[in-house]
Scaffold this active site. Sequence first.
Site, PDB file in Angstrom:
ATOM      1  N   LYS A  71      -9.206   2.658  -2.443  1.00 12.03           N
ATOM      2  CA  LYS A  71      -9.540   1.934  -1.212  1.00 12.03           C
ATOM      3  C   LYS A  71     -10.940   2.310  -0.739  1.00 12.03           C
ATOM      4  CE  LYS A  71      -7.375   0.785   3.234  1.00 12.03           C
ATOM      5  NZ  LYS A  71      -6.194   1.064   4.095  1.00 12.03           N
ATOM      6  N   GLU A  97       0.842  -1.194   0.000  1.00 17.01           N
ATOM      7  CA  GLU A  97       0.000   0.000   0.000  1.00 17.01           C
ATOM      8  C   GLU A  97       0.882   1.251   0.000  1.00 17.01           C
ATOM      9  OE1 GLU A  97      -3.651   1.712   2.847  1.00 17.01           O
ATOM     10  OE2 GLU A  97      -2.528  -0.077   3.404  1.00 17.01           O
ATOM     11  N   CYS A 108      -5.428  -3.497   1.679  1.00 19.69           N
ATOM     12  CA  CYS A 108      -5.266  -3.648   3.122  1.00 19.69           C
ATOM     13  C   CYS A 108      -6.585  -3.941   3.855  1.00 19.69           C
ATOM     14  CB  CYS A 108      -4.573  -2.413   3.689  1.00 19.69           C
ATOM     15  SG  CYS A 108      -3.893  -2.646   5.362  1.00 19.69           S
TER      16      CYS A 108
END
Length: 259
Positions: free
Chosen positions: A108, A39, A142
Amino acid sequence: MRIALLQTQDQPGSRGPAALDAAARDAAARGARLLVTPELSLTGYALEDPAEVAEPADGPAAAAVSRIAREHGVAVVYGYPEAGEDGAVHNAVRLVGPDGAALADYRKTHLYGTYEAEHYTPGTRLPVQAELDGLRLGLLICYDVEFPEAVRAHALAGTDLLLVPTALMRPYDTVATTLVPARAVESQLYVAYADRVGPEGAFDFAGLSCLAAPDGTVPVRADGRAPALLIGDVDPEVLRASRDRNPYLADRRPELYAH
């Protein structure tokens, strides 16, 4: 498909396309067709103000990574703060093909903690996928993978290999050691999970990057102490056989748990 997972330890001078170039060269030399990085791999995670280094999806960093992918003949997944068209900043990843062409962009969707909530705007699109060498690849970042619904959305859309650049922090090691392999089994896909390792600013990253398979195995796993470049194979035959033995998707009863 042979893939490489880059586990990084952020240090001055270790960020940006130049560092990525060395990893891509190594991955290609070891036979990898795809390199997955953590990330925010181009900038580091612990940024005072991500907006100061944010770029458009097709900005200068994207052009540099495309050249790297094309030069080494390896697809690359990289993370960066994206300057959105509406002025918002997104925690984003891009998948670039081995010819340097952009294959997919993902923002994200599940932001973790107050730091991310203060600096980023969540994405709104799931699932994001692309095709490479006969496999359907999917993208999450993540914290996204910790939501079974997000992974199941990929499974139902036919994702074979889920690519998850991550910045998992201590003391949440169990996410990497238990939850990620469980996601691979319950949704019958491969999960490539590439983390940072060690301290960076106020954060301490767990490492433990891995490739988790749908049959319950973890073909490759890094430790939580040092940088690494892992090499693992995504085998379509393992995927097919495991799906035959474990028909979770076919046996679902969504009418009972639609909410």
